[in-house]
Design an enzyme around this catalytic site. Structure first.
Site, short mmCIF file in Angstrom:
data_model
loop_
_atom_site.label_atom_id
_atom_site.label_comp_id
_atom_site.label_asym_id
_atom_site.label_seq_id
_atom_site.Cartn_x
_atom_site.Cartn_y
_atom_site.Cartn_z
N CYS A 50 0.68 -1.29 -0.05
CA CYS A 50 -0.05 -0.06 0.09
C CYS A 50 0.69 1.33 0.08
CB CYS A 50 -0.88 0.12 1.26
SG CYS A 50 -1.76 -1.58 1.60
N CYS A 53 1.27 3.78 -2.99
CA CYS A 53 0.22 4.97 -3.36
C CYS A 53 -0.19 5.77 -2.36
CB CYS A 53 -0.78 3.99 -4.15
SG CYS A 53 -0.53 3.45 -5.63
N HIS A 54 -0.28 4.91 -1.28
CA HIS A 54 -0.96 5.87 -0.05
C HIS A 54 -0.10 6.53 0.88
CE1 HIS A 54 -4.92 4.14 -1.18
NE2 HIS A 54 -4.32 3.17 -1.51
N MET A 91 -7.98 1.45 -7.82
CA MET A 91 -7.32 0.80 -6.51
C MET A 91 -7.37 -0.72 -7.04
SD MET A 91 -6.90 0.08 -3.25
CE MET A 91 -6.63 -1.29 -1.95
N HIS A 330 5.60 11.93 -10.37
CA HIS A 330 5.69 10.33 -10.27
C HIS A 330 7.07 10.11 -11.35
CE1 HIS A 330 4.90 6.11 -9.27
NE2 HIS A 330 4.89 6.04 -10.70
N HIS A 372 0.80 7.43 -17.08
CA HIS A 372 2.09 7.10 -16.37
C HIS A 372 2.91 6.58 -17.71
CE1 HIS A 372 4.29 3.64 -14.67
NE2 HIS A 372 3.51 4.08 -13.49
FE1 DHE Z 1 7.32 1.74 -10.45
C1 DHE Z 1 9.58 3.29 -12.47
C2 DHE Z 1 7.24 4.08 -8.10
C3 DHE Z 1 4.46 0.44 -8.91
C4 DHE Z 1 7.61 -1.03 -12.15
N1 DHE Z 1 8.24 3.18 -10.27
C5 DHE Z 1 9.10 3.85 -11.40
C6 DHE Z 1 9.50 5.41 -10.84
C7 DHE Z 1 8.85 5.58 -9.82
C8 DHE Z 1 7.90 4.37 -9.37
C9 DHE Z 1 9.24 6.74 -8.85
C10 DHE Z 1 10.49 6.24 -11.49
C11 DHE Z 1 11.79 6.06 -11.22
C12 DHE Z 1 12.98 6.68 -12.11
O1 DHE Z 1 12.78 7.02 -13.34
O2 DHE Z 1 13.80 7.11 -11.43
N2 DHE Z 1 5.86 1.98 -9.07
C13 DHE Z 1 6.34 3.27 -7.97
C14 DHE Z 1 5.35 3.33 -7.01
O3 DHE Z 1 5.46 3.99 -5.94
C15 DHE Z 1 4.32 2.17 -7.24
C16 DHE Z 1 2.95 3.18 -7.93
C17 DHE Z 1 3.79 1.40 -6.16
C18 DHE Z 1 4.82 0.81 -5.39
O4 DHE Z 1 4.56 0.60 -4.33
O5 DHE Z 1 5.89 0.61 -5.82
C19 DHE Z 1 5.09 1.62 -8.49
N3 DHE Z 1 6.32 0.01 -10.55
C20 DHE Z 1 5.20 -0.35 -9.92
C21 DHE Z 1 4.82 -1.79 -10.25
O6 DHE Z 1 3.73 -2.31 -9.56
C22 DHE Z 1 5.68 -2.11 -11.28
C23 DHE Z 1 4.93 -2.60 -12.63
C24 DHE Z 1 6.34 -3.72 -10.76
C25 DHE Z 1 7.29 -3.39 -9.43
O7 DHE Z 1 8.33 -3.41 -9.72
O8 DHE Z 1 6.43 -3.15 -8.45
C26 DHE Z 1 6.74 -1.09 -11.32
N4 DHE Z 1 8.39 1.15 -11.89
C27 DHE Z 1 8.45 -0.29 -12.63
C28 DHE Z 1 9.52 -0.08 -13.75
C29 DHE Z 1 9.87 1.23 -13.91
C30 DHE Z 1 9.20 2.00 -12.72
C31 DHE Z 1 9.60 -1.06 -14.73
C32 DHE Z 1 11.18 1.56 -14.85
C33 DHE Z 1 10.35 2.12 -16.08
C34 DHE Z 1 11.39 2.54 -17.10
O9 DHE Z 1 11.45 2.17 -18.21
O10 DHE Z 1 12.38 3.58 -16.67
#
Ligand code: DHE
Length: 537
Positions: A50, A53-54, A91, A330, A372
């Site tokens: 959680c 997001c929260h 959600m 984000h 996103h």
């Molecule tokens: Fe991510 C990038 C945060 C959920 C896979 N994710 C990012 C970035 C942030 C972020 C701030 C940018 C980083 C940067 O560029 O410096 N992500 C979050 C969250 O806060 C969120 C919504 C919930 C959490 O608790 O993490 C979240 N993210 C996910 C997922 O559920 C994903 C699909 C699988 C996982 O890892 O949990 C996921 N996030 C990714 C990926 C990137 C990413 C693969 C990089 C993408 C790219 O091509 O640069």
């Protein structure tokens, strides 16, 4: 309904007693008992699922606030149903997805009625204690100890396994599987491309050296208890010298040595929101990129809505420029010239444009619901010239806007296309390559099984044509996520995110599957060395 709440966080034996009395309906009074063990278990679930997001303090960001004033009004039954079945607003249906049991959903619902407890802070001294220099720089090879085309290596995150798998992109051989920590989030390449920097949800940062015979973990540190972003110094003269980690908790960023990961400096982000000037105790650091024009990192401060330019040329006297952006910041990426950084403020359906040469914001405009982009996708639109694009979590849409204020000023920072994706919402990533005419999109969070098991592809030369959907798996527990090109720009690698995960490799020209790499545990992001070090997307 008026609520009179009496919370006694009294420790009765090992039991917290929480009693709620509804004045209008005394009969509805409930008493909640949670043992320390239950609170610890629920806290762990909250952290794992959680907080992203929260927020750690439950003040809300991408998801709404979950402070007790609100949750106590909602009551445990409503909360449990939302946790279990999700909402149309985005959600996820955690219970139905199998992320938790009914009992756990019920436990979490009760936990949300308690006051949030701030986790401990972490000092620079504690960070230094966590630092592990496995192979010092003077023990590392001066040049590659192999004849492989290392700039075409791919690092693949195996999320739940807490590992990074490094593949040779030419031969598709698995070269190493390296321990990275709990729920690793992303990789970034150093300026030279020699090192992959790893950041995990558990706040652990690591460095993989690609010059050794087999890719090797050479250093780790733990500057945060929760994190999502990392980058390195890329400006001329500073290549591979420094790294920065952006933390979710504690709310700070940490500058580290770029060759050893020794923590050097911690900078707190607590402060006031850019618009209302309201104090926020938990401004988290979201995406970070490294400027090509100045020795600066560009950092999204999620909750306050500022974009910070953090000057790393003198880390004893750090200069920070705070640019007003939007809330809640984000992810985001560069335009094709690498001058403009475009972060998404997903809760305001807004994109912000930062000119890193002039060091100021040049635009802010609305797109669709919950953009996103990941790092987004740049291409040359047949009608509008150079453009950037994003998918959206909240609707089936690709938004496209002009990025060339010199030759196409009439389109710059204006949405020129809104391409409807008929299969619907839930998009997380979009990708193309300068050599490609395909625009790939995923539907990872779409609630329809076949849709989130598929990848979509649009034709850049004919963007009016409907998206072509290609189903990649029939595994009911798997979702398709994240695309990445190889160095040549003629292959696309796509993850099937599940326990029996795979990477599916497409020939970009024919859109035919070339190869499937099976046997991966929950593969999510993939990062090609060349494209990541040069910010090509
Ligand atoms: Fe991510 C990038 C945060 C959920 C896979 N994710 C990012 C970035 C942030 C972020 C701030 C940018 C980083 C940067 O560029 O410096 N992500 C979050 C969250 O806060 C969120 C919504 C919930 C959490 O608790 O993490 C979240 N993210 C996910 C997922 O559920 C994903 C699909 C699988 C996982 O890892 O949990 C996921 N996030 C990714 C990926 C990137 C990413 C693969 C990089 C993408 C790219 O091509 O640069």
């Amino acid at each position: 309904m008026k609520l009179r709440t009496r919370i006694s966080s009294l420790l009765l034996g090992a039991t917290f007693v929480l009693s709620l009395a509804l004045t209008s309906s005394p009969a509805a009074a409930v008493e909640l008992k949670m043992t320390e063990a239950e609170i610890a278990k629920a806290g762990k679930i909250y952290f794992n699922i959680c907080t992203g997001c929260h927020g750690t303090l439950r003040k809300g960001a991408t998801g709404p606030s979950l402070l007790p004033k609100k949750t106590r009004e909602m009551g445990t039954e409503t909360l449990e149903e939302i946790i279990w079945g999700g909402t149309p607003g985005g959600m996820p249906n955690w219970g139905e997805q199998g992320a938790m049991t009914r009992d756990e959903a019920s436990l979490l619902a009760r936990f949300l009625l308690l006051d949030p407890v701030a986790p401990p802070e972490i000092s620079l001294g504690q960070m230094k204690m966590s630092w592990n220099l496995i192979v010092p720089p003077n023990k590392r090879p001066k040049k590659p100890q192999h004849n492989r085309n290392w700039q075409n290596f791919f690092g693949v995150v195996e999320r739940d396994a807490g590992k990074i798998v490094v593949f040779d992109g030419d031969t598709k051989e698995m070269l190493a599987r390296v321990d990275s920590g709990y729920a690793t989030h992303i990789l970034r390449s150093s300026a030279s491309g020699r090192y992959f920097f790893i950041i995990g949800r558990d706040g652990k940062v690591g460095m993989i050296d690609l010059f050794t015979k087999k890719p090797t973990l050479v250093a780790t540190a733990k500057p945060c208890s929760e994190a999502r972003s990392v980058d390195t110094s890329k400006f001329k003269g500073y290549e591979d010298k420094l790294a920065i980690v952006g933390c979710y908790w504690p709310p700070h960023m940490v500058i580290l040595d770029g060759e050893t990961l020794e923590p050097k400096k911690v900078i707190g982000t607590r402060g006031y929101t850019y618009d209302t000037g309201t104090y926020h105790p938990e401004p988290r650091v979201a995406a970070i990129v490294s400027s090509h024009y100045t020795p600066e990192w560009v950092c999204n401060i999620k909750e306050t809505g500022f974009i910070w330019l953090v000057d790393y040329s003198d880390i004893e006297n750090v200069n920070i420029t705070m640019i007003e952006g939007e809330r809640y910041l984000h992810d985001g990426g560069w335009d094709s010239t690498h001058r403009y950084f475009m972060p998404a403020a997903n809760m305001k359906d807004t994109m912000v444009v930062i000119d890193t040469k002039e060091r100021k914001r040049v635009a802010r405009f609305e797109v669709g619901t919950k953009p996103h982009p990941g790092r987004g996708a740049n291409f040359v639109d047949p009608k509008y010239g150079p453009v950037h694009s994003t998918v959206h979590i909240g609707e089936g849409l690709v938004s496209v806007w002009g990025t060339d204020p010199v030759k196409h000023p009439q389109y710059a920072w204006k949405v020129v296309r809104s391409i409807e994706l008929e299969p619907g919402a839930g998009g997380l990533f979009i990708k193309t390559h300068p050599k490609s005419k395909n625009l790939w999109v995923d539907f990872t969070l779409n609630t329809d099984l076949v849709t989130h098991q598929s990848v979509g592809v649009l034709d850049i030369n004919n963007l009016d044509k409907p998206v072509k959907m290609i189903q990649l798996t029939k595994d009911p527990k798997a979702r398709v996520v994240h695309m990445e090109y190889n160095k040549a720009g003629d292959e696309v690698w796509i993850s099937i995110w599940g326990k029996k995960g795979e990477i599916v490799i497409f020939d970009d020209k024919t859109r035919e599957i070339k190869k499937r790499i099976k046997g991966l545990d929950t593969p999510t992001g993939k990062f090609n060395v060349y494209n990541t070090m040069h910010d090509i997307y």
